[in-house]
Write a protein that holds these residues in place. Sequence first.
Motif, mmCIF file in Angstrom:
data_model
loop_
_atom_site.group_PDB
_atom_site.id
_atom_site.type_symbol
_atom_site.label_atom_id
_atom_site.label_comp_id
_atom_site.label_asym_id
_atom_site.label_seq_id
_atom_site.Cartn_x
_atom_site.Cartn_y
_atom_site.Cartn_z
ATOM 1 N N SER A 143 0.835 -1.205 0.000
ATOM 2 C CA SER A 143 0.000 0.000 0.000
ATOM 3 C C SER A 143 0.873 1.261 0.000
ATOM 4 N N VAL A 144 2.032 1.192 0.676
ATOM 5 C CA VAL A 144 2.987 2.318 0.641
ATOM 6 C C VAL A 144 3.409 2.586 -0.805
ATOM 7 N N ARG A 145 3.482 1.501 -1.596
ATOM 8 C CA ARG A 145 3.878 1.635 -3.003
ATOM 9 C C ARG A 145 2.675 1.889 -3.909
ATOM 10 N N LYS A 146 1.518 2.209 -3.316
ATOM 11 C CA LYS A 146 0.287 2.599 -4.042
ATOM 12 C C LYS A 146 -0.216 1.503 -4.994
ATOM 13 N N ASN B 125 -2.805 -1.390 -6.282
ATOM 14 C CA ASN B 125 -4.263 -1.534 -6.140
ATOM 15 C C ASN B 125 -4.630 -2.785 -5.335
ATOM 16 N N ARG B 126 -5.864 -2.812 -4.842
ATOM 17 C CA ARG B 126 -6.271 -3.825 -3.854
ATOM 18 C C ARG B 126 -6.196 -5.252 -4.409
ATOM 19 N N ARG C 51 -2.641 -6.318 -4.698
ATOM 20 C CA ARG C 51 -2.126 -6.477 -3.324
ATOM 21 C C ARG C 51 -2.510 -7.840 -2.761
#
Length: 359
Positions: A103-106, A108-109, A112
Amino acid sequence: MKHLVSFKNIQKTYDGFRPVVKDLNLDIKEGEFVTLLGPSGSGKTTSLMMLAGFETPTHGEIFLKDKPLHNLPPHKRDIGMVFQNYALFPHMTIEENLAFPLSVRKMNRIERAEKVRRALDMVRLNDFAKRYPAQMSGGQQQRVALARALVFEPKLVLMDEPLGALDKQLREHMQLEIKHLHKQLGLTVVYVTHDQSEALTMSDRVAVFNDGVIQQIDSPAAIYETPTKSFVAQFIGENNTLLGTVLSRDATHSSVRLKDGSIVQAITVTDAQPGESVALCIRPERVIVSAAGTTPLTARIREYIYLGDHVRMITEIAGQPDFMIKLPTAQMDSSWTVGSSISLSWAPEHIRALDVIQH
């Protein structure tokens, strides 16, 4: 094979006077497993922390894929990191811990979730996704920490004493697990430990540090069998040292007189000249024992310790009281008891004339 990491003329001091790392030059190839090994305060962890970005070199430059790292903060270096204390977030589940670097690296869900599933699969912890760190054993937490370091698929993973808190059996199991993941994923690993057997088991190359300087860097077999300095011989595994004086030498061999007048031939490693002192180093398992009087070198047994598959004998030889011999139990002669005299020998290639450590 390209260098992934290069340390160029790195120095580090915290007080402006005493360098903790002195003029470090080290290249690490892509896909290599390199261990930085040494006693506490030798500079190994500081070197790792400079590569991670948690410390800044006082002098010199570190390169990752030929790019200088000095302006990059830790989270932009794309390096996975595993610590001894796991450093997991206690208020997050295991899958949330693993998703955090993504999530720090943006990311998507959906992507992820897929990467977290793959990482859990890799360390065989799929059934633990919804648990919290406190509900897991030390070994399981360390596997989660490993998965979290690998989840964003970094090319480089740094490990700082990652198995130090585990018991012996679990530590040995995790050593193999990390080694298998290294091979399977083609990772480059820089690993810090003070445990010599861990370094020998896992590494492609071992860099032995002392006093801020790499004393020797080589394959585990070369570090063990052909040390170039007394410090390395003493620090790695068990070692015997016989002090003597050089009588003569050539490019390959030295003739050395021991304290009792015995003369021994050894491989020349140090640059000591005739009349100067050397330390003769030989591993305990390389010593050959025979009946008293069969060789010029006589030793007296001071103690022996039965260890099942092998016996350790502590002997006195050439005025030195703690020369150790390691023998398979099957080679023990029942007539050898404390106080007995025995003859010692070894193959010439197994004894090395090294520098004398100054105390």
